[in-house]
Design a protein around this motif. Sequence first.
Motif, mmCIF file in Angstrom:
data_model
loop_
_atom_site.group_PDB
_atom_site.id
_atom_site.type_symbol
_atom_site.label_atom_id
_atom_site.label_comp_id
_atom_site.label_asym_id
_atom_site.label_seq_id
_atom_site.Cartn_x
_atom_site.Cartn_y
_atom_site.Cartn_z
ATOM 1 N N ALA A 38 0.829 -1.204 0.000
ATOM 2 C CA ALA A 38 0.000 0.000 0.000
ATOM 3 C C ALA A 38 0.862 1.253 0.000
ATOM 4 O O ALA A 38 0.596 2.216 -0.738
ATOM 5 N N ILE A 42 1.208 4.256 -2.967
ATOM 6 C CA ILE A 42 1.055 5.688 -2.685
ATOM 7 C C ILE A 42 2.279 6.459 -3.170
ATOM 8 O O ILE A 42 2.170 7.514 -3.800
ATOM 9 N N ARG A 55 -2.181 7.809 5.755
ATOM 10 C CA ARG A 55 -2.572 7.571 4.359
ATOM 11 C C ARG A 55 -2.563 6.077 4.048
ATOM 12 O O ARG A 55 -3.458 5.577 3.339
ATOM 13 N N VAL A 56 -1.574 5.362 4.564
ATOM 14 C CA VAL A 56 -1.514 3.918 4.342
ATOM 15 C C VAL A 56 -2.715 3.240 4.987
ATOM 16 O O VAL A 56 -3.346 2.346 4.402
ATOM 17 N N GLU A 58 -5.634 4.518 5.597
ATOM 18 C CA GLU A 58 -6.845 4.814 4.822
ATOM 19 C C GLU A 58 -6.932 3.923 3.587
ATOM 20 O O GLU A 58 -8.017 3.460 3.223
ATOM 21 N N ARG A 59 -5.794 3.691 2.956
ATOM 22 C CA ARG A 59 -5.793 2.849 1.755
ATOM 23 C C ARG A 59 -6.183 1.412 2.095
ATOM 24 O O ARG A 59 -6.807 0.716 1.278
#
Length: 240
Positions: A38, A42, A55-56, A58-59
């Motif tokens: 992931a 990104i 961010r990771v 959320e992914r």
Amino acid sequence: MASEHDSVAASIELLWFRPALGKRGPRPKFTVDAIVAAATAIADEDGLDAVTMQRVAERLGTAKMALYRYVPGRAELDAVLLDRAFGGPPRSPARDWRSALAAWALALHERSLAHPWSVTLAQRPHVPGPGELAWYESGLDAMSDLPLSGGEKLDVLALLAGHAQSMVRQRAGGSQPEQNLAAQLGPVLAARSADYPRTSAAFADAARDGGRDAGLHFGIDRILAGVAALIAERTDSART
């Protein structure tokens, strides 16, 4: 906040000994490989600065705190991220050391170009992982019979890697830096060629003989020519 020493120790543990999660409790929902995949996606899409634990998470569709069960923090994530980007070196069919090292440098350039952000991570202080050490092993194997010290062999690899990765910085995104520079300077050099005659002549000559953006191969060849000259010098000295 973890100290630098703690971060290094955690990176070593994660890269080399991959701590097993306890058998008790709920079954693990994620894996380090999934988290790194992931983060890699990104970085490839939006650059290294876009990679955050939030961010990771959320992914992956989870909360940020859930990731710390697998990866202690961003520094440790970067260590694994870099090692996965490097992967292992390809096998080289070359038998002579010079061809083998040229292939080594070109392969490292290609691997780094696939993930240009890896150059930034590689040039920061970091703990080498299994993938990176496999590159060392491959390059050192090509030089196993050369009359160089261990330190000199490591310096050869550092020179080749530094050159290959500096070219990645220039070529990231598929650009041709020298060609682009020539296009930008074209009108200036046309109008001011008398002030910069050597520069104008060099760019014109490169355009005629196809010498633009050949820095990768030129640099590798010159580094290896220097090593060959050193070997010849030492061989001659040993004979006298």
